[in-house]
Scaffold this motif. Structure first.
Motif, PDB file in Angstrom:
ATOM      1  N   ASP A  49       0.396  -1.208   0.019  1.00  0.00           N
ATOM      2  CA  ASP A  49      -0.226  -0.367  -0.410  1.00  0.00           C
ATOM      3  C   ASP A  49       0.841   0.969   0.189  1.00  0.00           C
ATOM      4  OD1 ASP A  49      -3.026   1.324   0.323  1.00  0.00           O
ATOM      5  OD2 ASP A  49      -1.887   1.993   2.123  1.00  0.00           O
ATOM      6  N   ALA A  50       1.701   1.230   0.604  1.00  0.00           N
ATOM      7  CA  ALA A  50       2.858   2.565   0.987  1.00  0.00           C
ATOM      8  C   ALA A  50       3.784   3.015  -0.715  1.00  0.00           C
ATOM      9  CB  ALA A  50       3.837   2.128   1.987  1.00  0.00           C
ATOM     10  N   PHE A  51       3.934   1.758  -1.193  1.00  0.00           N
ATOM     11  CA  PHE A  51       5.174   2.012  -2.168  1.00  0.00           C
ATOM     12  C   PHE A  51       3.508   2.533  -3.526  1.00  0.00           C
ATOM     13  CE2 PHE A  51       5.966  -0.948  -5.862  1.00  0.00           C
ATOM     14  CZ  PHE A  51       7.160  -0.133  -6.084  1.00  0.00           C
ATOM     15  N   ARG A  52       2.851   1.605  -3.356  1.00  0.00           N
ATOM     16  CA  ARG A  52       1.728   2.130  -4.808  1.00  0.00           C
ATOM     17  C   ARG A  52       0.712   3.981  -4.533  1.00  0.00           C
ATOM     18  NH1 ARG A  52      -1.517  -0.936  -7.784  1.00  0.00           N
ATOM     19  NH2 ARG A  52      -1.072  -2.222  -6.496  1.00  0.00           N
ATOM     20  N   ARG A  53       0.990   3.963  -3.302  1.00  0.00           N
ATOM     21  CA  ARG A  53       0.499   5.574  -2.936  1.00  0.00           C
ATOM     22  C   ARG A  53       1.466   6.347  -2.962  1.00  0.00           C
ATOM     23  NH1 ARG A  53      -2.263   4.843   2.589  1.00  0.00           N
ATOM     24  NH2 ARG A  53      -2.520   6.614   2.615  1.00  0.00           N
ATOM     25  N   GLN A  54       2.855   5.849  -2.571  1.00  0.00           N
ATOM     26  CA  GLN A  54       4.161   6.912  -3.315  1.00  0.00           C
ATOM     27  C   GLN A  54       4.500   7.394  -4.764  1.00  0.00           C
ATOM     28  OE1 GLN A  54       6.789   7.113   0.742  1.00  0.00           O
ATOM     29  NE2 GLN A  54       6.445   4.985   0.464  1.00  0.00           N
ATOM     30  N   ILE A  55       4.292   5.265  -5.151  1.00  0.00           N
ATOM     31  CA  ILE A  55       4.168   5.724  -7.020  1.00  0.00           C
ATOM     32  C   ILE A  55       3.207   7.070  -7.114  1.00  0.00           C
ATOM     33  CG2 ILE A  55       3.317   4.375  -8.872  1.00  0.00           C
ATOM     34  CD1 ILE A  55       5.034   2.329  -7.537  1.00  0.00           C
ATOM     35  N   LEU A  93       3.681  -2.541 -10.326  1.00  0.00           N
ATOM     36  CA  LEU A  93       4.378  -1.638 -11.904  1.00  0.00           C
ATOM     37  C   LEU A  93       2.936  -1.679 -12.536  1.00  0.00           C
ATOM     38  CD1 LEU A  93       8.203  -1.353 -11.388  1.00  0.00           C
ATOM     39  CD2 LEU A  93       6.851   0.023 -10.098  1.00  0.00           C
ATOM     40  N   GLU A  94       2.978  -3.065 -13.035  1.00  0.00           N
ATOM     41  CA  GLU A  94       2.520  -3.199 -13.992  1.00  0.00           C
ATOM     42  C   GLU A  94       0.882  -2.439 -14.062  1.00  0.00           C
ATOM     43  OE1 GLU A  94       1.094  -4.610 -16.904  1.00  0.00           O
ATOM     44  OE2 GLU A  94       2.356  -4.755 -16.523  1.00  0.00           O
ATOM     45  N   SER A  95       0.360  -2.764 -12.414  1.00  0.00           N
ATOM     46  CA  SER A  95      -0.524  -1.530 -12.352  1.00  0.00           C
ATOM     47  C   SER A  95      -0.264  -0.072 -12.944  1.00  0.00           C
ATOM     48  CB  SER A  95      -1.884  -1.981 -11.463  1.00  0.00           C
ATOM     49  OG  SER A  95      -0.368  -2.035 -10.283  1.00  0.00           O
ATOM     50  N   GLU A  96       0.589   0.620 -12.280  1.00  0.00           N
ATOM     51  CA  GLU A  96       0.665   1.224 -12.791  1.00  0.00           C
ATOM     52  C   GLU A  96       1.416   1.988 -13.727  1.00  0.00           C
ATOM     53  OE1 GLU A  96      -0.410   3.917 -10.327  1.00  0.00           O
ATOM     54  OE2 GLU A  96      -1.212   2.288  -8.521  1.00  0.00           O
ATOM     55  N   LYS A  97       2.308   1.241 -14.996  1.00  0.00           N
ATOM     56  CA  LYS A  97       2.910   1.577 -15.628  1.00  0.00           C
ATOM     57  C   LYS A  97       1.969   2.806 -15.876  1.00  0.00           C
ATOM     58  CE  LYS A  97       0.972  -2.280 -18.852  1.00  0.00           C
ATOM     59  NZ  LYS A  97       1.510  -3.176 -19.524  1.00  0.00           N
ATOM     60  N   GLY A  98       3.159   3.784 -17.101  1.00  0.00           N
ATOM     61  CA  GLY A  98       2.910   4.636 -18.081  1.00  0.00           C
ATOM     62  C   GLY A  98       3.349   5.106 -18.329  1.00  0.00           C
ATOM     63  N   PRO A  99       3.997   6.456 -18.865  1.00  0.00           N
ATOM     64  CA  PRO A  99       4.035   7.268 -19.116  1.00  0.00           C
ATOM     65  C   PRO A  99       4.634   8.103 -18.616  1.00  0.00           C
ATOM     66  CG  PRO A  99       2.711   8.103 -20.599  1.00  0.00           C
ATOM     67  CD  PRO A  99       2.643   6.308 -20.214  1.00  0.00           C
ATOM     68  N   GLU A 100       4.620   8.045 -17.354  1.00  0.00           N
ATOM     69  CA  GLU A 100       4.622   8.987 -16.091  1.00  0.00           C
ATOM     70  C   GLU A 100       5.176   8.117 -15.432  1.00  0.00           C
ATOM     71  OE1 GLU A 100       0.598   8.041 -15.165  1.00  0.00           O
ATOM     72  OE2 GLU A 100       1.874   7.951 -17.107  1.00  0.00           O
ATOM     73  N   GLN A 105      14.644  -6.710 -17.508  1.00  0.00           N
ATOM     74  CA  GLN A 105      14.303  -6.268 -18.625  1.00  0.00           C
ATOM     75  C   GLN A 105      12.695  -6.277 -18.492  1.00  0.00           C
ATOM     76  OE1 GLN A 105      14.900 -10.072 -21.116  1.00  0.00           O
ATOM     77  NE2 GLN A 105      15.880  -8.817 -23.065  1.00  0.00           N
ATOM     78  N   GLN A 106      11.916  -6.628 -17.192  1.00  0.00           N
ATOM     79  CA  GLN A 106      10.659  -6.752 -17.487  1.00  0.00           C
ATOM     80  C   GLN A 106      11.007  -5.285 -16.354  1.00  0.00           C
ATOM     81  OE1 GLN A 106       8.523  -9.638 -15.371  1.00  0.00           O
ATOM     82  NE2 GLN A 106       7.005  -8.513 -14.810  1.00  0.00           N
ATOM     83  N   ALA A 107      12.192  -4.493 -15.576  1.00  0.00           N
ATOM     84  CA  ALA A 107      12.284  -3.733 -14.639  1.00  0.00           C
ATOM     85  C   ALA A 107      12.348  -2.314 -16.056  1.00  0.00           C
ATOM     86  CB  ALA A 107      13.752  -4.131 -14.540  1.00  0.00           C
ATOM     87  N   ILE A 108      12.786  -2.314 -16.653  1.00  0.00           N
ATOM     88  CA  ILE A 108      13.482  -1.110 -17.928  1.00  0.00           C
ATOM     89  C   ILE A 108      11.892  -1.213 -18.323  1.00  0.00           C
ATOM     90  CG2 ILE A 108      14.101  -1.341 -20.464  1.00  0.00           C
ATOM     91  CD1 ILE A 108      16.816  -2.716 -19.009  1.00  0.00           C
ATOM     92  N   SER A 109      10.992  -2.081 -19.106  1.00  0.00           N
ATOM     93  CA  SER A 109       9.658  -2.003 -19.366  1.00  0.00           C
ATOM     94  C   SER A 109       8.855  -1.194 -18.189  1.00  0.00           C
ATOM     95  CB  SER A 109       9.412  -3.760 -19.733  1.00  0.00           C
ATOM     96  OG  SER A 109       8.530  -4.085 -18.752  1.00  0.00           O
ATOM     97  N   TYR A 110       9.576  -0.864 -17.825  1.00  0.00           N
ATOM     98  CA  TYR A 110       8.677  -0.452 -16.668  1.00  0.00           C
ATOM     99  C   TYR A 110       9.090   0.951 -16.783  1.00  0.00           C
ATOM    100  CZ  TYR A 110       6.026  -4.028 -15.317  1.00  0.00           C
ATOM    101  OH  TYR A 110       5.146  -5.306 -15.417  1.00  0.00           O
ATOM    102  N   ASN A 111      10.359   1.722 -17.704  1.00  0.00           N
ATOM    103  CA  ASN A 111      11.424   3.092 -17.756  1.00  0.00           C
ATOM    104  C   ASN A 111      11.729   2.990 -16.305  1.00  0.00           C
ATOM    105  OD1 ASN A 111       9.581   3.847 -20.066  1.00  0.00           O
ATOM    106  ND2 ASN A 111       7.751   4.676 -18.908  1.00  0.00           N
ATOM    107  N   MET A 112      12.208   1.977 -16.350  1.00  0.00           N
ATOM    108  CA  MET A 112      13.178   2.101 -15.003  1.00  0.00           C
ATOM    109  C   MET A 112      14.481   1.984 -14.881  1.00  0.00           C
ATOM    110  SD  MET A 112      11.750   2.494 -12.528  1.00  0.00           S
ATOM    111  CE  MET A 112       9.988   2.525 -12.502  1.00  0.00           C
ATOM    112  N   LYS A 113      15.515   2.580 -14.733  1.00  0.00           N
ATOM    113  CA  LYS A 113      17.146   2.125 -14.866  1.00  0.00           C
ATOM    114  C   LYS A 113      17.715   1.258 -14.057  1.00  0.00           C
ATOM    115  CE  LYS A 113      17.565   5.991 -18.291  1.00  0.00           C
ATOM    116  NZ  LYS A 113      17.473   5.572 -19.626  1.00  0.00           N
TER     117      LYS A 113
END
Length: 255
Positions: free
Chosen positions: A111-117, A142-149, A165-173
């Motif tokens: 919950d804390a993770f999602r809310r801080q995202i 991350l899958e539920s919160e993914k998007g350009p932002e 590869q999965q992390a990178i797909s969510y715009n993560m370095k």
């Protein structure tokens, strides 16, 4: 040499005796930019003091570390929200899920993770993720919160090639630190398959010191050992990797 340490807890007690000397050593080693992740509200005062003393070098994040998500986490999240509203922060972090020490607060951590995202999105800031024994849980959020932002850094990345590869797909370095120098670190076995544009450097000091300092207190000057290892892995000069990873950090943080 222009290196960026994207993850250094320079405000913690471990540096109380010699913080200035450690920063001087880092500068001498070519580390010119320091990004400072939060832990919880109890450290905010010390983080702000560090920023005041070194305004051009230190860039602060704000967030609640997953191992500090306890029964009072709502109060902690309110502190994060209030701090972000004041401005001056460059990311929301470090945030995430940690199931290594304690699995009893998984629901609260999630919950804390999602809310801080969502706070990060609202303030148009990147996130910096802490993940320990929780890749599936992290990726589900991350899958539920993914998007350009959604963008940021997967701090201290220790996963597999597929997870990278999965992390990178969510715009993560991928934040690469001392673990890449460990004999059992494993990420060195596939990292050269990951384009350098997806990599940033970090120490996580005072934790996870690279070889040959493993087991000792880590510090930002030891980023040179991580750089040396990446130079071997990628077959590029240290200067080119320093330049590329600093450019990548600028892309993430916008500064």
């Amino acid at each position: 040499m222009n290196l960026t340490d994207t993850h250094a807890h320079l405000y913690v007690e471990a540096f109380e005796e010699d913080r200035e000397e450690i920063i001087e050593r880092a500068l001498a080693a070519g580390v010119k930019r320091f990004f400072i992740p939060a832990i919880d509200a109890s450290y905010t005062k010390d983080m702000l003091a560090l920023k005041r003393k070194y305004p051009q070098l230190m860039h602060l994040m704000c967030g609640l570390h997953p191992t500090h998500v306890k029964a009072d986490y709502e109060k902690e999240l309110e502190h994060v929200s209030q701090q972000l509203a004041k401005g001056g922060y460059v990311a929301v972090g470090e945030i995430g899920i940690d199931l290594y020490w304690d699995k009893s607060h998984l629901q609260e951590q999630t919950d804390a993770f999602r809310r801080q995202i969502r706070m990060a999105k609202a303030h148009k800031l990147p996130i910096v993720i802490h993940c320990r024994e929780a890749f599936d849980e992290i990726f589900e959020v991350l899958e539920s919160e993914k998007g350009p932002e959604l963008r940021g850094i997967f701090h201290c990345f220790t996963g597999t090639y597929e997870q990278a590869q999965q992390a990178i797909s969510y715009n993560m370095k991928l934040g690469i630190g001392g673990v890449v120098t460990f004999k059992n670190g494993k990420i060195d076995q596939f990292l050269n398959k990951i384009p350098l544009e997806h990599i940033v450097l970090e120490t996580d000091s005072p934790y996870l010191a690279p070889v040959p300092y493993r087991g000792k207190r880590n510090e930002s000057s030891y980023l040179r050992e991580v750089l040396k290892k990446l130079s071997e892995i990628y077959g590029n000069t240290q200067e080119s990797i320093a330049s590329a990873t600093t450019t990548n950090s600028k892309e993430v943080f916008g500064i």
